[in-house]
Design an enzyme around this catalytic site. Structure first.
Site, PDB file in Angstrom:
ATOM      1  N   GLN A  78       4.751  28.088   3.918  1.00  0.00           N
ATOM      2  CA  GLN A  78       6.126  27.802   3.528  1.00  0.00           C
ATOM      3  C   GLN A  78       6.571  28.749   2.412  1.00  0.00           C
ATOM      4  O   GLN A  78       5.768  29.416   1.778  1.00  0.00           O
ATOM      5  CB  GLN A  78       6.228  26.341   3.074  1.00  0.00           C
ATOM      6  N   ASP A  94       1.962  19.553  -6.431  1.00  0.00           N
ATOM      7  CA  ASP A  94       2.450  19.723  -7.806  1.00  0.00           C
ATOM      8  C   ASP A  94       1.611  18.975  -8.822  1.00  0.00           C
ATOM      9  O   ASP A  94       1.689  19.252 -10.020  1.00  0.00           O
ATOM     10  CB  ASP A  94       3.922  19.281  -7.880  1.00  0.00           C
ATOM     11  N   GLY A 125      -4.501  17.577   5.676  1.00  0.00           N
ATOM     12  CA  GLY A 125      -4.725  16.153   5.445  1.00  0.00           C
ATOM     13  C   GLY A 125      -4.946  15.368   6.724  1.00  0.00           C
ATOM     14  O   GLY A 125      -5.684  14.375   6.745  1.00  0.00           O
ATOM     15  N   ASP A 148       1.953  11.758   0.067  1.00  0.00           N
ATOM     16  CA  ASP A 148       3.014  12.318  -0.771  1.00  0.00           C
ATOM     17  C   ASP A 148       3.522  13.565  -0.051  1.00  0.00           C
ATOM     18  O   ASP A 148       3.275  14.690  -0.458  1.00  0.00           O
ATOM     19  CB  ASP A 148       2.396  12.652  -2.130  1.00  0.00           C
ATOM     20  N   SER A 149       4.239  13.332   1.028  1.00  0.00           N
ATOM     21  CA  SER A 149       4.563  14.440   1.927  1.00  0.00           C
ATOM     22  C   SER A 149       5.991  14.929   1.746  1.00  0.00           C
ATOM     23  O   SER A 149       6.837  14.255   1.178  1.00  0.00           O
ATOM     24  CB  SER A 149       4.389  13.978   3.371  1.00  0.00           C
ATOM     25  N   THR A 150       6.242  16.111   2.296  1.00  0.00           N
ATOM     26  CA  THR A 150       7.611  16.609   2.452  1.00  0.00           C
ATOM     27  C   THR A 150       8.255  15.875   3.625  1.00  0.00           C
ATOM     28  O   THR A 150       7.668  14.966   4.204  1.00  0.00           O
ATOM     29  CB  THR A 150       7.568  18.119   2.768  1.00  0.00           C
ATOM     30  N   PRO A 193       4.814  21.857   7.682  1.00  0.00           N
ATOM     31  CA  PRO A 193       3.455  21.331   7.529  1.00  0.00           C
ATOM     32  C   PRO A 193       3.406  19.811   7.377  1.00  0.00           C
ATOM     33  O   PRO A 193       2.371  19.204   7.594  1.00  0.00           O
ATOM     34  CB  PRO A 193       2.943  22.018   6.252  1.00  0.00           C
TER      35      PRO A 193
END
Lengths: 284, 284
Positions: A31, A86, A138, A155-157, A162
């Site tokens: 990304q 992060d 994951g 804790d995903s986008t 991805p």
């Protein structure tokens, strides 16, 4: 100079933040990652053009993704975090001395590198001795894991790029297996207002509900995400986030949190009628 | 053609909505009034450059400004509404057959005219026989009124321009006097996140708290207001919005609401810690 970062929340609505300086920009194998320095929100992490977090309001997201589960089951010792490059989720988890082990699986090592350099306010606890970093997918990581974690945090986008595989039934089923008897799954559950987010909100909830005996959704107010109204899923093998909330125990820990408290823990599960109705729909 | 309406939420953050057509624009003696037709939010009412309401999300604001008080005291018969020229607050009030009289005081007749023409979805009940329209200054209107209303709703703009006097101690004191023994005051109480909104939030609450025995603040999620996280004040001479909530009674009315329900009624009073702390500060 006028320099503005804009994110289209839909084709017809956008949010813009004035930028002081673009401090980082890199195309990883997965990304595009950018970091901006801004007046209003401090440092801003942007992935593929979408705000992931800002220095000023990330406390809301990270309080709510971690403390609701921890206050429901203060006995949580082993945690798996998927995504969250992060480091903010790990930072909040490390505040519990009772947690013994945190496995964090982030597919994109470049996010972690950028965060360590530019976002020390979230990445500051990635070197805690209880934390094991895995730069892996994951989805594959949880395959075959059984009865290992008391808490899994996804804790995903958004489910594009991805993050897509982290919204599948198979993945949620593997999370279920990876959890211990009192296990809890917390997942980024999108947003109810704009149609494309609402669709994913419904789909994620429907899938999780088909696997876990207890499956609820709770909300938080975050200024820099589209509409400001976002949700996490709470699913478990038996613990109920309200009936089993251990208010006295959590408050006795003396953790100072800017957003989370045991009142908003309960209040966050009270959803607007239109959200409740959408979550109860059986459609795809 | 690309036509965008933008509102600066601060000097360094802005929100933009793509416009199909500007359908109305007028400078009244008090303010500049614009109506846009948009793809994302339907009709949008803008006053002095600030979004007042949109066709798509106004239900959130109007549900929360009306039903919390009505569910706390189903005996409310006489209501005073100050501001609210678009008619949305009156629309929700007229759904209660038990309400006998609604006095609506709007300083700017032009807002009502524009709303009747372009926003029939909110203005549709302004001709209800129980509604009395006064095109006057709400501040003067409440002066000298005593023991007349069971509910006063201050549906104001931000405290700049014509809305400024609706945020003064003297005005709130006159509202107190205008209320009956079981009277409730609901006021637009700004937002906790951006500094200029947070300052007004604290000031309004501090003033109301100094006058009313019960004074609380509750929150709602509204996509088109800055940060999406906004508050109403609930103050009363004795009724408590949670202890006195009449859940069964309200649900027995069978009113269909898209946002409000008696669970979110309670949940909305659970504020994030940083908001609670700000509201408890004694400073100006």
């Amino acid at each position: 100079m006028e320099l503005w970062f804009s994110e289209k929340h839909t084709e017809n609505a956008k949010f813009s933040i004035r930028v002081k300086e673009q401090v980082y920009s890199e195309q990883s194998p997965f990304q595009k990652i950018d970091v901006f320095e801004t007046e209003e929100y401090g440092k801003v992490l942007v992935i593929d053009g979408i705000v992931m977090l800002t220095e000023r309001d990330e406390f809301i997201y990270h309080d709510m993704i971690v403390h609701v589960a921890m206050a429901t089951n203060p006995e949580i010792k082993k945690v798996l975090v998927i995504g969250a490059g992060d480091g903010g989720t790990v930072r909040e988890l490390t505040r519990y001395s009772t947690i013994e082990k945190i496995d964090m699986v982030e597919i994109d090592e470049v996010v972690v590198k950028a965060s360590r350099e530019f976002l020390p306010f979230t990445a500051c606890k990635l070197d805690d001795p209880r934390v094991n970093l895995y730069f892996e997918d994951g989805i594959k990581f949880v395959e075959g894991k059984e009865n290992l974690y008391d808490l899994v945090i996804v804790d995903s986008t958004d489910p594009i790029g991805p993050g897509e595989g982290l919204f599948t039934t198979e993945f949620y089923r593997n999370c279920y297996k990876a959890l211990t008897e009192k296990g809890i799954l917390v997942n980024q559950n999108e947003s109810p207002y704009y149609a494309h987010n609402a669709r994913e909100m419904k789909r994620a909830h429907r899938k999780i509900k088909s696997i876990f005996p207890i499956s609820k959704v709770y909300q938080y107010h975050i200024p820099t995400y589209p509409t400001g109204h976002w949700l996490f899923g709470f699913a478990s093998k038996g613990l109920d986030p309200i009936k089993d909330l251990n208010t006295d125990k959590w408050n006795s820990l003396g953790l100072k949190t800017k957003y989370y408290n045991t009142d908003i823990h309960v209040g966050a599960f009270a959803l607007p009628t239109y959200v409740r109705d959408m979550l109860e729909e059986d459609t795809n």
